[in-house]
Design a protein around this motif. Sequence first.
Motif, PDB file in Angstrom:
ATOM      1  N   ILE A 385       0.826  -1.211   0.000  1.00 45.69           N
ATOM      2  CA  ILE A 385       0.000   0.000   0.000  1.00 45.69           C
ATOM      3  C   ILE A 385       0.857   1.257   0.000  1.00 45.69           C
ATOM      4  O   ILE A 385       0.432   2.315  -0.448  1.00 45.69           O
ATOM      5  N   ILE A 386       2.105   1.139   0.462  1.00 46.20           N
ATOM      6  CA  ILE A 386       3.034   2.276   0.505  1.00 46.20           C
ATOM      7  C   ILE A 386       3.703   2.443  -0.860  1.00 46.20           C
ATOM      8  O   ILE A 386       3.899   1.467  -1.592  1.00 46.20           O
ATOM      9  N   ASP A 387       4.084   3.656  -1.197  1.00 43.95           N
ATOM     10  CA  ASP A 387       4.749   3.931  -2.466  1.00 43.95           C
ATOM     11  C   ASP A 387       6.199   3.435  -2.455  1.00 43.95           C
ATOM     12  O   ASP A 387       7.156   4.204  -2.553  1.00 43.95           O
ATOM     13  N   ILE A 388       6.336   2.118  -2.316  1.00 43.98           N
ATOM     14  CA  ILE A 388       7.619   1.432  -2.419  1.00 43.98           C
ATOM     15  C   ILE A 388       7.351   0.105  -3.112  1.00 43.98           C
ATOM     16  O   ILE A 388       6.453  -0.635  -2.711  1.00 43.98           O
ATOM     17  N   ASP A 389       8.107  -0.182  -4.163  1.00 45.36           N
ATOM     18  CA  ASP A 389       8.004  -1.496  -4.803  1.00 45.36           C
ATOM     19  C   ASP A 389       9.392  -1.929  -5.215  1.00 45.36           C
ATOM     20  O   ASP A 389      10.267  -1.108  -5.479  1.00 45.36           O
ATOM     21  N   GLY A 390       9.602  -3.237  -5.240  1.00 45.45           N
ATOM     22  CA  GLY A 390      10.925  -3.774  -5.502  1.00 45.45           C
ATOM     23  C   GLY A 390      11.038  -4.482  -6.834  1.00 45.45           C
ATOM     24  O   GLY A 390      10.041  -4.745  -7.520  1.00 45.45           O
ATOM     25  N   ALA A 391      12.282  -4.813  -7.181  1.00 44.23           N
ATOM     26  CA  ALA A 391      12.548  -5.588  -8.390  1.00 44.23           C
ATOM     27  C   ALA A 391      12.085  -7.023  -8.174  1.00 44.23           C
ATOM     28  O   ALA A 391      11.787  -7.440  -7.047  1.00 44.23           O
ATOM     29  N   CYS A 392      12.030  -7.767  -9.258  1.00 46.02           N
ATOM     30  CA  CYS A 392      11.670  -9.176  -9.191  1.00 46.02           C
ATOM     31  C   CYS A 392      12.828  -9.949  -8.553  1.00 46.02           C
ATOM     32  O   CYS A 392      13.986  -9.632  -8.778  1.00 46.02           O
ATOM     33  N   GLY A 393      12.526 -10.938  -7.738  1.00 48.25           N
ATOM     34  CA  GLY A 393      13.590 -11.752  -7.165  1.00 48.25           C
ATOM     35  C   GLY A 393      13.564 -11.866  -5.661  1.00 48.25           C
ATOM     36  O   GLY A 393      14.580 -12.166  -5.037  1.00 48.25           O
ATOM     37  N   GLY A 394      12.419 -11.620  -5.030  1.00 49.67           N
ATOM     38  CA  GLY A 394      12.307 -11.743  -3.581  1.00 49.67           C
ATOM     39  C   GLY A 394      12.336 -10.426  -2.847  1.00 49.67           C
ATOM     40  O   GLY A 394      12.135 -10.370  -1.625  1.00 49.67           O
ATOM     41  N   PHE A 395      12.580  -9.329  -3.569  1.00 54.48           N
ATOM     42  CA  PHE A 395      12.715  -8.019  -2.925  1.00 54.48           C
ATOM     43  C   PHE A 395      11.378  -7.481  -2.408  1.00 54.48           C
ATOM     44  O   PHE A 395      11.339  -6.786  -1.392  1.00 54.48           O
ATOM     45  N   ASN A 396      10.289  -7.787  -3.099  1.00 52.74           N
ATOM     46  CA  ASN A 396       8.982  -7.303  -2.641  1.00 52.74           C
ATOM     47  C   ASN A 396       8.511  -8.033  -1.387  1.00 52.74           C
ATOM     48  O   ASN A 396       7.925  -7.419  -0.494  1.00 52.74           O
ATOM     49  N   LEU A 397       8.777  -9.332  -1.312  1.00 50.19           N
ATOM     50  CA  LEU A 397       8.411 -10.039  -0.081  1.00 50.19           C
ATOM     51  C   LEU A 397       9.286  -9.577   1.084  1.00 50.19           C
ATOM     52  O   LEU A 397       8.803  -9.466   2.214  1.00 50.19           O
ATOM     53  N   GLN A 398      10.564  -9.284   0.822  1.00 55.98           N
ATOM     54  CA  GLN A 398      11.401  -8.769   1.909  1.00 55.98           C
ATOM     55  C   GLN A 398      10.850  -7.440   2.417  1.00 55.98           C
ATOM     56  O   GLN A 398      10.831  -7.194   3.621  1.00 55.98           O
ATOM     57  N   TRP A 399      10.382  -6.588   1.507  1.00 53.20           N
ATOM     58  CA  TRP A 399       9.769  -5.327   1.926  1.00 53.20           C
ATOM     59  C   TRP A 399       8.515  -5.601   2.756  1.00 53.20           C
ATOM     60  O   TRP A 399       8.258  -4.918   3.760  1.00 53.20           O
ATOM     61  N   ALA A 400       7.752  -6.598   2.359  1.00 49.55           N
ATOM     62  CA  ALA A 400       6.539  -6.940   3.111  1.00 49.55           C
ATOM     63  C   ALA A 400       6.891  -7.388   4.529  1.00 49.55           C
ATOM     64  O   ALA A 400       6.300  -6.918   5.503  1.00 49.55           O
ATOM     65  N   TRP A 401       7.860  -8.309   4.646  1.00 51.67           N
ATOM     66  CA  TRP A 401       8.243  -8.784   5.986  1.00 51.67           C
ATOM     67  C   TRP A 401       8.802  -7.635   6.828  1.00 51.67           C
ATOM     68  O   TRP A 401       8.431  -7.477   7.995  1.00 51.67           O
ATOM     69  N   SER A 402       9.718  -6.844   6.240  1.00 52.61           N
ATOM     70  CA  SER A 402      10.390  -5.773   6.992  1.00 52.61           C
ATOM     71  C   SER A 402       9.414  -4.692   7.427  1.00 52.61           C
ATOM     72  O   SER A 402       9.415  -4.268   8.592  1.00 52.61           O
ATOM     73  N   SER A 403       8.581  -4.232   6.490  1.00 58.35           N
ATOM     74  CA  SER A 403       7.640  -3.153   6.836  1.00 58.35           C
ATOM     75  C   SER A 403       6.569  -3.663   7.796  1.00 58.35           C
ATOM     76  O   SER A 403       6.135  -2.934   8.696  1.00 58.35           O
ATOM     77  N   GLY A 404       6.153  -4.913   7.633  1.00 52.43           N
ATOM     78  CA  GLY A 404       5.175  -5.484   8.559  1.00 52.43           C
ATOM     79  C   GLY A 404       5.735  -5.577   9.971  1.00 52.43           C
ATOM     80  O   GLY A 404       5.076  -5.198  10.944  1.00 52.43           O
ATOM     81  N   TYR A 405       6.956  -6.069  10.060  1.00 50.89           N
ATOM     82  CA  TYR A 405       7.600  -6.177  11.375  1.00 50.89           C
ATOM     83  C   TYR A 405       7.679  -4.814  12.055  1.00 50.89           C
ATOM     84  O   TYR A 405       7.333  -4.669  13.234  1.00 50.89           O
ATOM     85  N   LEU A 406       8.154  -3.791  11.300  1.00 53.29           N
ATOM     86  CA  LEU A 406       8.332  -2.461  11.902  1.00 53.29           C
ATOM     87  C   LEU A 406       7.004  -1.839  12.296  1.00 53.29           C
ATOM     88  O   LEU A 406       6.886  -1.259  13.392  1.00 53.29           O
ATOM     89  N   ALA A 407       6.006  -1.956  11.446  1.00 53.66           N
ATOM     90  CA  ALA A 407       4.696  -1.374  11.757  1.00 53.66           C
ATOM     91  C   ALA A 407       4.088  -2.037  12.994  1.00 53.66           C
ATOM     92  O   ALA A 407       3.554  -1.346  13.886  1.00 53.66           O
TER      93      ALA A 407
END
Length: 416
Positions: A385-407
């Motif tokens: 939902i945030i204006d951040i998206d990653g390249a293909c290769g696992g980067f988007n799921l890492q953003w999901a885990w990291s941002s979820g953990y911090l929030a």
Amino acid sequence: MSKTDTAKIYVVGGGASGILAALSARYSGANVTILERNPRIGKKILATGNGRCNYTNVNTDIKYYHGKNPEFAYGALSAFNVQQTMGFFEKLGIVPRIEDAGKVFPMSDQASSVLDVLLYELNRAGVNVICNTFVKDIKKTKRGFMLRLEDGRILEASKVILACGGKAMPSSGSDGNGFEIAKKLGHPVVDIFPALVQLKLEGDFFKQIEGVKFVGTAEVMEGSKSIVKDRGDILFANYGISGPPILQISRKAGELINAKREAVLKVSIIDDMSENELDEFLAKRFRNMPEKPLDFSLVGFINKRLIPVILRQAGIGEIKKPVCNVSTAERAKIAKILTDWRFKITGTRSWPSAQVTAGGVDTTTINPYTLESTLVKGLYFCGEIIDIDGACGGFNLQWAWSSGYLAGKSASCAPN
């Protein structure tokens, strides 16, 4: 009200980021409830990595992220980094296997195993999960928040974490509703468009070469300037072109199209020779078989289905003439197309084909170190939902885990 109705923190959305947000908040002692519109949570996780779940990448770096302000991702990626992510999943039972380009998959090769251990952990930790529940609206109140559900029920909470996802892969439940909720709460949303998606190209011959696959290079051009390129398996389709390199460069193509600027795709079917080297190679090949028909002379060098299309694109009408009758200019044009074939990009495929959403809630209204809204106290964001998206290769799921953990951690530790 029941216990679940008075949960301290509601996480709206049960995807990857929502699950980590719920667990992180619960580990800090909060009473947490996930509200999921689907019959079960984690539906999109099952589709990642072609069903294998490429759940992170050991090469994770800010350079693999996009948005108006990619550096915003530093806060979350530092708070819960790749090593912590891999350790977290190993503790849950997922044995990592690192493959090419740093991609990390579960040893089981099953995305379902990642979801299984997360479901087990949610239950073990005591996180409430309510499915088939669609949040229509959220309002700020003196005591916290009021959530209005599609069925008319009203829920109250002191904190809310929006983990609704974007619009990519709507079959997973992502329909952009989270953006509308964010807007109503005063948050601007950066224009969204599909990313990690196939490209539509101008041309009337794609049905002839649909399904043709080759290893080559794809490049997005604006005028004479190269914007981005990638190499790997490329696949022609009836609408244009696909394959991992196309998905990787599609974000930049989408940016240009979204800004109403012309985007051109440069494809190099033969990318291990320069145009001049290929011209010399073809000249030698033609000399060795001067009486062979031109179209047949290329059999064994490039895919047979490409030959008539490429020859016609080179302006050669008589494609069966002997190669001894091929002019120097015609041969040079063939070499040009094989090393530098240009197509006008007319658009990307739509949301059902996209792996991720580009754009989203403007990061200028979110604290990067807590992911709390700077406009609405007690409101947090994580994931797509945030204006951040990653390249293909696992980067988007890492953003999901990291941002979820911090929030989740921030919401549970901040005072009510």
